[in-house]
Design an enzyme around this catalytic site. Structure first.
Site, PDB file in Angstrom:
ATOM      1  N   LYS A  16     113.981   8.723 117.921  1.00  0.00           N
ATOM      2  CA  LYS A  16     113.255   7.610 117.302  1.00  0.00           C
ATOM      3  C   LYS A  16     112.082   8.102 116.452  1.00  0.00           C
ATOM      4  CE  LYS A  16     115.885   4.254 118.826  1.00  0.00           C
ATOM      5  NZ  LYS A  16     116.734   3.485 117.902  1.00  0.00           N
TER       6      LYS A  16
ATOM      7  N   TYR B  44     115.757  10.422 123.499  1.00  0.00           N
ATOM      8  CA  TYR B  44     115.542   9.119 122.836  1.00  0.00           C
ATOM      9  C   TYR B  44     114.267   9.154 121.993  1.00  0.00           C
ATOM     10  CZ  TYR B  44     115.431   3.987 122.440  1.00  0.00           C
ATOM     11  OH  TYR B  44     115.408   2.691 121.973  1.00  0.00           O
TER      12      TYR B  44
END
Ligand code: NAD
Length: 256
Positions: free
Chosen positions: A160, A156
């Protein structure tokens, strides 16, 4: 306020959470909104809610991890409303909380495909349309995890950070072509994202205490509407000289 009358907006991941609040906010301010999601039931419910409030919206199903579907989504948007002025590339998932050594290749690829390739596919389809029509605005949903490392969220965090870098790069490439590209970096926000973990079948515990929110200086989670307000600002003429930035919307987390 009616900042987006005569504008067409596309929001991905708009069936829930931050995307839903953003679609509703842009519609409240006058935009025709294409509500896109993989979850048709949720997306249609958002369209119904926008229409009940007197707004204009259409649901179009698309998986952002599939660039062909994203290209079709943009084409349908242009065919339906005659252009594309605002695009919010927001769809994203979590696969769970695991150390880097424990992340499976499948979870790595599944998450990067949605969170990072999905944003690239969105901009690849959106930017030429905006350039052709003489301008536009893009807002990508990054995360606090796009600004700092977070244990247990390797895929993640990587996705990002990628969104933040892609946002800067698109902004530079299109700065002289009247397209602004920015991102928001939400802190913890009350949404359904936990359900998307492991396809919803294996919800695991969040790595922070949602009752005290001790990691957040303001001591609480955000309401998705607090994200939508900042997205709307970035999409508006009030932000006409803002491009390439990622704005933390995090109750002070990034300052800590
Ligand atoms: P959510 O789960 O409530 O909403 C996400 C929506 O995206 C869902 O409707 C889901 O069906 C849709 N979606 C999932 N995969 C998709 C795909 N492949 N194609 C199209 N749609 C897809 O979650 P949310 O919290 O509103 O998340 C929105 C964005 O905000 C994500 O990018 C997420 O990473 C980011 N974010 C959320 C938080 C938070 O605390 N909620 C914090 C930082 C960043």
């Amino acid at each position: 306020m009616d900042r987006f009358s005569d504008k067409t907006a596309l929001v991905t991941g708009a069936g829930s959470g931050i995307g839903r609040a953003t679609a509703q906010r842009l519609a409240d301010e006058g935009a025709d909104v294409v509500v896109s999601d993989v979850d048709e039931e949720r997306g249609e419910a958002v369209v119904a809610s926008i229409e009940d409030d007197g707004g204009s919206a259409t649901f179009v199903s698309a998986n952002v991890a599939n660039p062909e579907e994203v290209q079709q989504l943009v084409e349908i948007t242009v065919d339906t409303y005659g252009g594309l002025d605002i695009a919010v590339n927001n769809a994203g998932i979590l696969t769970g909380f695991e150390d880097i050594t424990d992340i499976s290749e499948d979870d790595w690829e599944r998450l990067i495909d949605v969170n990072l390739k999905g944003v690239w596919a969105g901009m690849k389809a959106e930017l030429p349309v905006m350039e052709e029509q003489g301008g536009g605005v893009i807002v990508n949903t990054a995360s606090e995890a796009g600004l700092v490392g977070m244990g247990g969220l390797g895929n993640y965090v990587a996705s990002k950070h990628g969104v933040v870098g892609l946002t800067k790069t698109a902004a530079l490439e299109y700065a002289d072509r009247s397209v602004r590209v920015n991102a928001i970096a939400p802190g913890p926000t009350e949404t359904n994202i936990q359900e998307t973990m492991a396809g919803g079948s294996d919800p695991r515990e969040l790595p922070f205490d949602t009752s005290t929110m001790s990691d957040v200086p303001m001591g609480r989670q955000a309401d998705p509407k607090e994200m939508a307000g900042v997205v709307a600002f970035l999409c508006s003429e009030d932000a006409s000289f803002v491009t390439g930035v990622t704005i933390p919307v995090d109750g002070g987390q990034a300052a800590d």
